[in-house]
Design a protein around this motif. Structure first.
Motif, PDB file in Angstrom:
ATOM      1  N   TYR A  31       0.821  -1.193   0.000  1.00  0.00           N
ATOM      2  CA  TYR A  31       0.000   0.000   0.000  1.00  0.00           C
ATOM      3  C   TYR A  31       0.866   1.258   0.000  1.00  0.00           C
ATOM      4  O   TYR A  31       1.993   1.265   0.489  1.00  0.00           O
ATOM      5  N   VAL A  32       0.299   2.313  -0.525  1.00  0.00           N
ATOM      6  CA  VAL A  32       0.887   3.629  -0.345  1.00  0.00           C
ATOM      7  C   VAL A  32       0.510   4.103   1.059  1.00  0.00           C
ATOM      8  O   VAL A  32      -0.645   3.992   1.475  1.00  0.00           O
ATOM      9  N   MET A  33       1.488   4.597   1.770  1.00  0.00           N
ATOM     10  CA  MET A  33       1.253   5.152   3.095  1.00  0.00           C
ATOM     11  C   MET A  33       1.527   6.652   3.066  1.00  0.00           C
ATOM     12  O   MET A  33       2.454   7.096   2.383  1.00  0.00           O
ATOM     13  N   GLY A  51       5.329   5.274  -1.624  1.00  0.00           N
ATOM     14  CA  GLY A  51       4.920   4.069  -2.325  1.00  0.00           C
ATOM     15  C   GLY A  51       6.138   3.612  -3.102  1.00  0.00           C
ATOM     16  O   GLY A  51       7.211   3.412  -2.535  1.00  0.00           O
ATOM     17  N   SER A  52       6.022   3.530  -4.394  1.00  0.00           N
ATOM     18  CA  SER A  52       7.202   3.292  -5.214  1.00  0.00           C
ATOM     19  C   SER A  52       8.046   4.565  -5.296  1.00  0.00           C
ATOM     20  O   SER A  52       9.243   4.523  -5.562  1.00  0.00           O
ATOM     21  N   LEU A  53       7.420   5.689  -5.055  1.00  0.00           N
ATOM     22  CA  LEU A  53       8.094   6.985  -4.979  1.00  0.00           C
ATOM     23  C   LEU A  53       7.716   7.639  -3.658  1.00  0.00           C
ATOM     24  O   LEU A  53       6.789   7.202  -2.976  1.00  0.00           O
ATOM     25  N   THR A  54       8.440   8.683  -3.315  1.00  0.00           N
ATOM     26  CA  THR A  54       8.037   9.513  -2.189  1.00  0.00           C
ATOM     27  C   THR A  54       7.621  10.880  -2.718  1.00  0.00           C
ATOM     28  O   THR A  54       8.218  11.400  -3.666  1.00  0.00           O
ATOM     29  N   VAL A  55       6.593  11.423  -2.108  1.00  0.00           N
ATOM     30  CA  VAL A  55       6.042  12.705  -2.520  1.00  0.00           C
ATOM     31  C   VAL A  55       5.883  13.573  -1.278  1.00  0.00           C
ATOM     32  O   VAL A  55       5.448  13.079  -0.233  1.00  0.00           O
ATOM     33  N   TYR A  56       6.224  14.828  -1.408  1.00  0.00           N
ATOM     34  CA  TYR A  56       6.119  15.760  -0.290  1.00  0.00           C
ATOM     35  C   TYR A  56       5.344  17.010  -0.692  1.00  0.00           C
ATOM     36  O   TYR A  56       5.413  17.459  -1.838  1.00  0.00           O
ATOM     37  N   ALA A  57       4.651  17.555   0.280  1.00  0.00           N
ATOM     38  CA  ALA A  57       4.088  18.886   0.091  1.00  0.00           C
ATOM     39  C   ALA A  57       5.237  19.893   0.027  1.00  0.00           C
ATOM     40  O   ALA A  57       6.258  19.722   0.705  1.00  0.00           O
ATOM     41  N   THR A  65      10.918  13.927   6.414  1.00  0.00           N
ATOM     42  CA  THR A  65      11.279  12.721   5.678  1.00  0.00           C
ATOM     43  C   THR A  65      10.335  11.588   6.058  1.00  0.00           C
ATOM     44  O   THR A  65      10.201  11.265   7.240  1.00  0.00           O
ATOM     45  N   ILE A  66       9.695  11.005   5.063  1.00  0.00           N
ATOM     46  CA  ILE A  66       8.823   9.855   5.300  1.00  0.00           C
ATOM     47  C   ILE A  66       9.602   8.586   5.001  1.00  0.00           C
ATOM     48  O   ILE A  66      10.403   8.542   4.050  1.00  0.00           O
ATOM     49  N   SER A  67       9.390   7.572   5.811  1.00  0.00           N
ATOM     50  CA  SER A  67      10.058   6.291   5.603  1.00  0.00           C
ATOM     51  C   SER A  67       9.134   5.184   6.081  1.00  0.00           C
ATOM     52  O   SER A  67       8.154   5.425   6.781  1.00  0.00           O
ATOM     53  N   ARG A  68       9.463   3.955   5.692  1.00  0.00           N
ATOM     54  CA  ARG A  68       8.633   2.838   6.115  1.00  0.00           C
ATOM     55  C   ARG A  68       9.500   1.622   6.384  1.00  0.00           C
ATOM     56  O   ARG A  68      10.588   1.479   5.817  1.00  0.00           O
ATOM     57  N   ASP A  69       8.983   0.778   7.253  1.00  0.00           N
ATOM     58  CA  ASP A  69       9.602  -0.503   7.541  1.00  0.00           C
ATOM     59  C   ASP A  69       8.549  -1.558   7.206  1.00  0.00           C
ATOM     60  O   ASP A  69       7.624  -1.786   7.981  1.00  0.00           O
ATOM     61  N   LYS A  70       8.687  -2.178   6.064  1.00  0.00           N
ATOM     62  CA  LYS A  70       7.663  -3.116   5.621  1.00  0.00           C
ATOM     63  C   LYS A  70       7.596  -4.339   6.516  1.00  0.00           C
ATOM     64  O   LYS A  70       6.531  -4.897   6.733  1.00  0.00           O
ATOM     65  N   GLY A  98      -2.306   4.730  -5.447  1.00  0.00           N
ATOM     66  CA  GLY A  98      -1.214   5.595  -5.863  1.00  0.00           C
ATOM     67  C   GLY A  98      -0.868   6.648  -4.836  1.00  0.00           C
ATOM     68  O   GLY A  98      -1.693   6.996  -3.973  1.00  0.00           O
ATOM     69  N   ALA A  99       0.351   7.153  -4.922  1.00  0.00           N
ATOM     70  CA  ALA A  99       0.869   8.122  -3.942  1.00  0.00           C
ATOM     71  C   ALA A  99       0.405   9.520  -4.305  1.00  0.00           C
ATOM     72  O   ALA A  99       1.190  10.379  -4.697  1.00  0.00           O
ATOM     73  N   GLY A 100      -0.878   9.763  -4.140  1.00  0.00           N
ATOM     74  CA  GLY A 100      -1.420  11.066  -4.470  1.00  0.00           C
ATOM     75  C   GLY A 100      -1.628  11.933  -3.255  1.00  0.00           C
ATOM     76  O   GLY A 100      -1.464  11.496  -2.119  1.00  0.00           O
ATOM     77  N   ARG A 101      -2.035  13.160  -3.525  1.00  0.00           N
ATOM     78  CA  ARG A 101      -2.190  14.151  -2.459  1.00  0.00           C
ATOM     79  C   ARG A 101      -3.618  14.262  -1.946  1.00  0.00           C
ATOM     80  O   ARG A 101      -3.856  14.941  -0.947  1.00  0.00           O
ATOM     81  N   GLY A 102      -4.555  13.621  -2.617  1.00  0.00           N
ATOM     82  CA  GLY A 102      -5.940  13.749  -2.223  1.00  0.00           C
ATOM     83  C   GLY A 102      -6.326  12.760  -1.148  1.00  0.00           C
ATOM     84  O   GLY A 102      -6.024  11.566  -1.246  1.00  0.00           O
ATOM     85  N   PRO A 103      -7.000  13.219  -0.100  1.00  0.00           N
ATOM     86  CA  PRO A 103      -7.398  12.307   0.974  1.00  0.00           C
ATOM     87  C   PRO A 103      -8.310  11.177   0.505  1.00  0.00           C
ATOM     88  O   PRO A 103      -8.306  10.091   1.102  1.00  0.00           O
TER      89      PRO A 103
END
Length: 119
Positions: A31-33, A51-57, A65-70, A98-103
């Motif tokens: 999942y995208v988080m 997700g497969s990419l990172t996106v920031y406002a 910095t966003i990170s994850r531990d699967k 997808g790693a979008g900005r919309g809630p």
């Protein structure tokens, strides 16, 4: 399915905090988080997604910095150089669109953790 956010608190401007979000009930590795935030009287706004990419406002780029531990099913948000305008309740979210900005892209939401940055 639950997302449990933690790590909020009170910090002075220029300081740092690390938020964590633990997922349970299913595996979110595919999942995208994301993290969103909502300040009093304002709409919920996108902060970052991974997700497969990172996106920031734009407002947090270079500071957060966003990170994850699967393996642990967790996602974190390291927040540095905090500003008073970062004060908000921060929510973690998970989705499969997808790693979008919309809630609306996110199906699962945590309960929120409050961050207060004093000047």
């Amino acid at each position: 399915v639950q997302l449990q956010a933690s790590g909020g608190g009170l910090v002075q401007a220029g300081g740092s905090l690390r938020l964590s979000c633990a997922a349970s009930g299913r595996t979110f590795s595919t999942y995208v988080m994301a993290w969103f935030r909502q300040a009093p009287g304002r709409e919920r706004e996108f902060v970052a997604a991974i997700g497969s990419l990172t996106v920031y406002a734009d407002s947090v780029k270079g500071r957060f910095t966003i990170s994850r531990d699967k393996a642990k099913n967790t996602v974190s948000l390291q927040m540095n150089s905090l500003k008073p305008e970062d004060t908000a309740v921060y929510y973690c979210a998970g989705g499969s669109r997808g790693a979008g900005r919309g809630p609306l892209l996110y199906d699962y939401w945590g309960q929120g953790t409050k961050v207060t940055v004093s000047s």
